[in-house]
Design a protein around this motif. Sequence first.
Motif, PDB file in Angstrom:
ATOM      1  N   LEU A 185     -46.251  25.761   6.052  1.00 52.71           N
ATOM      2  CA  LEU A 185     -45.288  25.982   7.127  1.00 52.71           C
ATOM      3  C   LEU A 185     -44.002  25.214   6.849  1.00 52.71           C
ATOM      4  O   LEU A 185     -42.892  25.730   7.058  1.00 52.71           O
ATOM      5  N   ALA A 186     -44.145  23.990   6.375  1.00 57.87           N
ATOM      6  CA  ALA A 186     -42.970  23.176   6.039  1.00 57.87           C
ATOM      7  C   ALA A 186     -42.186  23.815   4.896  1.00 57.87           C
ATOM      8  O   ALA A 186     -40.944  23.847   4.917  1.00 57.87           O
ATOM      9  N   ARG A 187     -42.892  24.338   3.910  1.00 56.55           N
ATOM     10  CA  ARG A 187     -42.226  25.019   2.782  1.00 56.55           C
ATOM     11  C   ARG A 187     -41.395  26.189   3.275  1.00 56.55           C
ATOM     12  O   ARG A 187     -40.239  26.371   2.889  1.00 56.55           O
ATOM     13  N   ASP A 188     -41.988  27.009   4.149  1.00 54.10           N
ATOM     14  CA  ASP A 188     -41.277  28.188   4.631  1.00 54.10           C
ATOM     15  C   ASP A 188     -40.132  27.809   5.558  1.00 54.10           C
ATOM     16  O   ASP A 188     -39.074  28.463   5.553  1.00 54.10           O
ATOM     17  N   ALA A 189     -40.315  26.771   6.348  1.00 53.24           N
ATOM     18  CA  ALA A 189     -39.232  26.312   7.222  1.00 53.24           C
ATOM     19  C   ALA A 189     -38.040  25.861   6.390  1.00 53.24           C
ATOM     20  O   ALA A 189     -36.881  26.158   6.720  1.00 53.24           O
ATOM     21  N   ARG A 190     -38.322  25.153   5.320  1.00 52.87           N
ATOM     22  CA  ARG A 190     -37.238  24.716   4.426  1.00 52.87           C
ATOM     23  C   ARG A 190     -36.545  25.921   3.787  1.00 52.87           C
ATOM     24  O   ARG A 190     -35.310  25.968   3.687  1.00 52.87           O
ATOM     25  N   ALA A 191     -37.332  26.916   3.407  1.00 53.52           N
ATOM     26  CA  ALA A 191     -36.765  28.093   2.742  1.00 53.52           C
ATOM     27  C   ALA A 191     -35.853  28.892   3.684  1.00 53.52           C
ATOM     28  O   ALA A 191     -34.779  29.337   3.285  1.00 53.52           O
ATOM     29  N   VAL A 192     -36.266  29.073   4.944  1.00 54.06           N
ATOM     30  CA  VAL A 192     -35.416  29.841   5.866  1.00 54.06           C
ATOM     31  C   VAL A 192     -34.216  29.012   6.311  1.00 54.06           C
ATOM     32  O   VAL A 192     -33.155  29.575   6.624  1.00 54.06           O
TER      33      VAL A 192
ATOM     34  N   LEU B 241     -32.390  27.303   4.460  1.00 49.80           N
ATOM     35  CA  LEU B 241     -31.353  27.519   3.446  1.00 49.80           C
ATOM     36  C   LEU B 241     -30.516  28.750   3.751  1.00 49.80           C
ATOM     37  O   LEU B 241     -29.410  28.907   3.222  1.00 49.80           O
ATOM     38  N   HIS B 242     -31.036  29.627   4.615  1.00 49.74           N
ATOM     39  CA  HIS B 242     -30.289  30.807   5.035  1.00 49.74           C
ATOM     40  C   HIS B 242     -29.600  30.603   6.391  1.00 49.74           C
ATOM     41  O   HIS B 242     -29.120  31.563   6.995  1.00 49.74           O
ATOM     42  N   GLY B 243     -29.588  29.366   6.863  1.00 44.30           N
ATOM     43  CA  GLY B 243     -28.895  29.061   8.101  1.00 44.30           C
ATOM     44  C   GLY B 243     -29.743  29.131   9.354  1.00 44.30           C
ATOM     45  O   GLY B 243     -29.221  28.997  10.465  1.00 44.30           O
ATOM     46  N   ILE B 244     -31.049  29.337   9.202  1.00 43.66           N
ATOM     47  CA  ILE B 244     -31.929  29.386  10.365  1.00 43.66           C
ATOM     48  C   ILE B 244     -32.121  27.973  10.913  1.00 43.66           C
ATOM     49  O   ILE B 244     -32.445  27.050  10.167  1.00 43.66           O
ATOM     50  N   SER B 245     -31.948  27.813  12.213  1.00 46.29           N
ATOM     51  CA  SER B 245     -32.008  26.476  12.817  1.00 46.29           C
ATOM     52  C   SER B 245     -33.192  26.286  13.757  1.00 46.29           C
ATOM     53  O   SER B 245     -33.341  25.224  14.364  1.00 46.29           O
TER      54      SER B 245
ATOM     55  N   ARG C 146     -40.790  18.776  10.220  1.00 47.52           N
ATOM     56  CA  ARG C 146     -39.689  17.853  10.531  1.00 47.52           C
ATOM     57  C   ARG C 146     -39.339  16.995   9.322  1.00 47.52           C
ATOM     58  O   ARG C 146     -38.162  16.643   9.122  1.00 47.52           O
ATOM     59  N   ALA C 147     -40.314  16.645   8.525  1.00 41.72           N
ATOM     60  CA  ALA C 147     -40.040  15.842   7.331  1.00 41.72           C
ATOM     61  C   ALA C 147     -39.190  16.618   6.325  1.00 41.72           C
ATOM     62  O   ALA C 147     -38.376  16.026   5.602  1.00 41.72           O
ATOM     63  N   GLU C 148     -39.361  17.932   6.275  1.00 39.41           N
ATOM     64  CA  GLU C 148     -38.614  18.762   5.332  1.00 39.41           C
ATOM     65  C   GLU C 148     -37.247  19.168   5.876  1.00 39.41           C
ATOM     66  O   GLU C 148     -36.262  19.225   5.137  1.00 39.41           O
ATOM     67  N   VAL C 149     -37.199  19.489   7.175  1.00 42.23           N
ATOM     68  CA  VAL C 149     -35.944  19.946   7.790  1.00 42.23           C
ATOM     69  C   VAL C 149     -35.763  19.204   9.118  1.00 42.23           C
ATOM     70  O   VAL C 149     -36.110  19.720  10.183  1.00 42.23           O
ATOM     71  N   PRO C 150     -35.232  17.997   9.059  1.00 46.62           N
ATOM     72  CA  PRO C 150     -35.193  17.123  10.239  1.00 46.62           C
ATOM     73  C   PRO C 150     -34.445  17.698  11.442  1.00 46.62           C
ATOM     74  O   PRO C 150     -34.751  17.331  12.583  1.00 46.62           O
ATOM     75  N   HIS C 151     -33.475  18.563  11.206  1.00 47.34           N
ATOM     76  CA  HIS C 151     -32.662  19.066  12.315  1.00 47.34           C
ATOM     77  C   HIS C 151     -33.130  20.431  12.823  1.00 47.34           C
ATOM     78  O   HIS C 151     -32.482  21.018  13.691  1.00 47.34           O
ATOM     79  N   MET C 152     -34.225  20.925  12.304  1.00 45.67           N
ATOM     80  CA  MET C 152     -34.763  22.211  12.736  1.00 45.67           C
ATOM     81  C   MET C 152     -35.410  22.090  14.115  1.00 45.67           C
ATOM     82  O   MET C 152     -36.150  21.139  14.385  1.00 45.67           O
ATOM     83  N   GLU C 153     -35.119  23.044  15.005  1.00 56.32           N
ATOM     84  CA  GLU C 153     -35.861  23.130  16.261  1.00 56.32           C
ATOM     85  C   GLU C 153     -37.228  23.726  15.949  1.00 56.32           C
ATOM     86  O   GLU C 153     -37.316  24.778  15.319  1.00 56.32           O
ATOM     87  N   ILE C 154     -38.291  23.053  16.408  1.00 55.12           N
ATOM     88  CA  ILE C 154     -39.650  23.479  16.075  1.00 55.12           C
ATOM     89  C   ILE C 154     -40.380  23.854  17.352  1.00 55.12           C
ATOM     90  O   ILE C 154     -40.516  23.044  18.274  1.00 55.12           O
ATOM     91  N   GLY C 155     -40.850  25.094  17.408  1.00 53.77           N
ATOM     92  CA  GLY C 155     -41.585  25.578  18.559  1.00 53.77           C
ATOM     93  C   GLY C 155     -43.009  25.946  18.203  1.00 53.77           C
ATOM     94  O   GLY C 155     -43.288  26.360  17.075  1.00 53.77           O
ATOM     95  N   VAL C 156     -43.907  25.810  19.154  1.00 53.84           N
ATOM     96  CA  VAL C 156     -45.316  26.183  18.976  1.00 53.84           C
ATOM     97  C   VAL C 156     -45.741  27.057  20.153  1.00 53.84           C
ATOM     98  O   VAL C 156     -45.030  27.165  21.156  1.00 53.84           O
ATOM     99  N   THR C 157     -46.891  27.648  20.035  1.00 55.03           N
ATOM    100  CA  THR C 157     -47.405  28.535  21.078  1.00 55.03           C
ATOM    101  C   THR C 157     -48.339  27.801  22.043  1.00 55.03           C
ATOM    102  O   THR C 157     -48.897  26.747  21.702  1.00 55.03           O
TER     103      THR C 157
END
Length: 235
Positions: A21-28, A30-34, A62-73
């Motif tokens: 999940l962290a890998r994919d969050a980092r990958a998206v 890079l395309h500007g997804i926040s 969060r360790a990979e993309v510290p400024h990403m908003e992270i949501g769960v279900t």
Amino acid sequence: MLNGSRPADAHPALPVLARHLARDARAVALHGISSVHVHPRGPGAEETLDPVHVADAVAAIRAEVPHMEIGVTTGRWIQPDPRLRIEAVLAWGRLGMGKPDVCSVNVHEKGWTDVCAAAASVGIGVELGVWTGGDAVTLRTTGVPPGTVRVLAESTVPDPDTAVAEGVRILRALGSLHVPVLLHGEEDGAWPVLEYAMRNNLDTRIGFEDVLVRPDGWLGTGNDDLVETALKLRF
């Protein structure tokens, strides 16, 4: 949007483990997804609300993309008892780096307002899942709970010929709200709904939770591939 409820073998690149999940969050990112939405999994790849596994997934991202908003279900299909869903959400508030920024709460599920209140009490924002026009009417009647950051208008009709119409019905039933509305579809309806949302300057999303293939019918190679494809469709 990164994995949803799909079984682990639904796609070779479906992220299930926290590090994936962290890998994919980092990958998206890079395309500007926040912002990303994920369904944390337990040791058997089953969806879970267990704070231990939620913390693992959120902290890894969060360790990979510290400024990403992270949501769960908080889906009822994972934990049918609303009291236990509330207990889980309250426990998430004590997870430190593993605390989600937001959680999705479906308006059609029993106890949804109490789950929202629990999230707000521990500083977790809420995304309200609205699946039908009836859900939209319920939300308008009840009112948008405190702590809501957005409404997810979710066209769950997989038929590409009617998915957009269903999404429009939900939007009309929602009327004017004081929070943003994000419109998205699923399966064969995902791309038509996304294109409609982009043409009308609405917030939207794409990822393996919603669809596994690109508009050309070819299997997406990853969440970043779907995002890159979506960005090329900008009108």
